[in-house]
Design a protein around this motif. Structure first.
Motif, PDB file in Angstrom:
ATOM      1  N   ALA A   1       1.011  -1.080   0.083  1.00  0.00           N
ATOM      2  CA  ALA A   1      -0.134  -0.028   0.022  1.00  0.00           C
ATOM      3  C   ALA A   1       0.799   1.112  -0.100  1.00  0.00           C
ATOM      4  O   ALA A   1       1.873   1.209   0.420  1.00  0.00           O
ATOM      5  CB  ALA A   1      -0.941   0.182   1.415  1.00  0.00           C
ATOM      6  N   SER A   2       0.327   2.382  -0.564  1.00  0.00           N
ATOM      7  CA  SER A   2       1.246   3.571  -0.631  1.00  0.00           C
ATOM      8  C   SER A   2       0.542   4.696  -0.229  1.00  0.00           C
ATOM      9  O   SER A   2      -0.580   4.843  -0.178  1.00  0.00           O
ATOM     10  CB  SER A   2       1.856   3.591  -1.904  1.00  0.00           C
ATOM     11  N   ARG A   3       1.368   5.809   0.077  1.00  0.00           N
ATOM     12  CA  ARG A   3       0.549   7.078   0.397  1.00  0.00           C
ATOM     13  C   ARG A   3      -0.481   7.127   1.093  1.00  0.00           C
ATOM     14  O   ARG A   3      -1.630   7.342   0.933  1.00  0.00           O
ATOM     15  CB  ARG A   3       0.327   7.675  -1.001  1.00  0.00           C
ATOM     16  N   LEU A   4      -0.148   6.953   2.602  1.00  0.00           N
ATOM     17  CA  LEU A   4      -1.048   6.887   3.833  1.00  0.00           C
ATOM     18  C   LEU A   4      -1.383   8.337   3.861  1.00  0.00           C
ATOM     19  O   LEU A   4      -0.509   9.197   4.073  1.00  0.00           O
ATOM     20  CB  LEU A   4      -0.544   6.290   5.008  1.00  0.00           C
ATOM     21  N   SER A   5      -2.733   8.757   4.223  1.00  0.00           N
ATOM     22  CA  SER A   5      -2.916  10.012   4.639  1.00  0.00           C
ATOM     23  C   SER A   5      -3.892  10.226   5.846  1.00  0.00           C
ATOM     24  O   SER A   5      -4.659   9.134   6.011  1.00  0.00           O
ATOM     25  CB  SER A   5      -3.467  11.164   3.532  1.00  0.00           C
ATOM     26  N   THR A  65      -0.254  -1.735   5.588  1.00  0.00           N
ATOM     27  CA  THR A  65       0.313  -2.844   4.878  1.00  0.00           C
ATOM     28  C   THR A  65      -0.683  -3.461   3.880  1.00  0.00           C
ATOM     29  O   THR A  65      -1.909  -3.348   4.081  1.00  0.00           O
ATOM     30  CB  THR A  65       0.967  -3.970   5.479  1.00  0.00           C
ATOM     31  N   ALA A  66      -0.457  -3.906   2.628  1.00  0.00           N
ATOM     32  CA  ALA A  66      -1.274  -4.738   1.652  1.00  0.00           C
ATOM     33  C   ALA A  66      -0.856  -6.346   1.959  1.00  0.00           C
ATOM     34  O   ALA A  66       0.302  -6.557   2.108  1.00  0.00           O
ATOM     35  CB  ALA A  66      -0.955  -4.348   0.241  1.00  0.00           C
ATOM     36  N   GLU A  74       2.576 -10.388   3.024  1.00  0.00           N
ATOM     37  CA  GLU A  74       2.216  -9.003   3.484  1.00  0.00           C
ATOM     38  C   GLU A  74       3.233  -8.051   2.924  1.00  0.00           C
ATOM     39  O   GLU A  74       4.512  -8.449   3.112  1.00  0.00           O
ATOM     40  CB  GLU A  74       2.038  -8.699   4.719  1.00  0.00           C
ATOM     41  N   SER A  75       2.850  -6.697   2.384  1.00  0.00           N
ATOM     42  CA  SER A  75       3.946  -5.738   1.917  1.00  0.00           C
ATOM     43  C   SER A  75       4.769  -5.178   3.201  1.00  0.00           C
ATOM     44  O   SER A  75       4.240  -5.409   4.369  1.00  0.00           O
ATOM     45  CB  SER A  75       3.253  -4.695   1.253  1.00  0.00           C
ATOM     46  N   GLY A  76       5.582  -4.405   2.952  1.00  0.00           N
ATOM     47  CA  GLY A  76       6.185  -3.583   3.926  1.00  0.00           C
ATOM     48  C   GLY A  76       5.219  -2.479   4.358  1.00  0.00           C
ATOM     49  O   GLY A  76       4.157  -2.384   3.636  1.00  0.00           O
ATOM     50  N   TYR A  77       5.492  -1.616   5.357  1.00  0.00           N
ATOM     51  CA  TYR A  77       4.847  -0.508   5.806  1.00  0.00           C
ATOM     52  C   TYR A  77       4.900   0.498   4.814  1.00  0.00           C
ATOM     53  O   TYR A  77       5.729   0.776   4.062  1.00  0.00           O
ATOM     54  CB  TYR A  77       5.148  -0.145   6.969  1.00  0.00           C
ATOM     55  N   SER A  78       3.489   1.147   4.589  1.00  0.00           N
ATOM     56  CA  SER A  78       3.596   2.377   3.889  1.00  0.00           C
ATOM     57  C   SER A  78       4.248   3.420   4.633  1.00  0.00           C
ATOM     58  O   SER A  78       4.933   3.498   5.658  1.00  0.00           O
ATOM     59  CB  SER A  78       2.190   3.075   3.788  1.00  0.00           C
ATOM     60  N   ASN A  79       4.242   4.937   4.001  1.00  0.00           N
ATOM     61  CA  ASN A  79       4.717   5.870   4.759  1.00  0.00           C
ATOM     62  C   ASN A  79       4.047   5.995   6.022  1.00  0.00           C
ATOM     63  O   ASN A  79       2.801   5.542   6.520  1.00  0.00           O
ATOM     64  CB  ASN A  79       4.613   7.137   4.157  1.00  0.00           C
ATOM     65  N   GLU A  80       4.627   6.607   7.087  1.00  0.00           N
ATOM     66  CA  GLU A  80       4.056   6.895   8.742  1.00  0.00           C
ATOM     67  C   GLU A  80       3.289   8.208   8.698  1.00  0.00           C
ATOM     68  O   GLU A  80       4.111   9.050   8.018  1.00  0.00           O
ATOM     69  CB  GLU A  80       5.131   6.421   9.566  1.00  0.00           C
TER      70      GLU A  80
END
Length: 87
Positions: A1-5, A65-66, A74-80
């Motif tokens: 997953a990407s770009r957490l807001s 994560t996705a 499971e993917s790595g973590y998105s941005n925090e």
């Protein structure tokens, strides 16, 4: 997953992220220290989740994560994203 807001409202935070391609699920992680998550919520296929019950004055850190349809890879973590709850 990407770009957490995040969108904040007092003691809760609504978080959203960009979807990955293909069938996928997401897990939202929360913790009181950067990179140290002690709470996880399975958001299923949704690309939004709300974290509630946050304590005034505390700073919370979030990442997503996705995972694949079987839930094993499971993917790595998105941005925090960090949020300090107002007192």
């Amino acid at each position: 997953a990407s770009r957490l807001s995040a969108v904040v409202a007092g003691s809760s935070v609504a978080l959203g992220w960009d979807p990955n391609s293909g069938p996928v699920g997401y897990r939202l992680y929360r913790g009181l220290a950067s990179g140290d998550y002690d709470t996880v919520v399975d958001a299923g296929a949704e690309t939004v989740a709300t974290s509630t019950g946050l304590l005034p004055g505390e700073t919370y850190y979030f990442a997503v994560t996705a995972y694949d349809p079987g839930g094993e890879d499971e993917s790595g973590y998105s941005n925090e994203v960090a949020y300090t709850v107002p007192i």
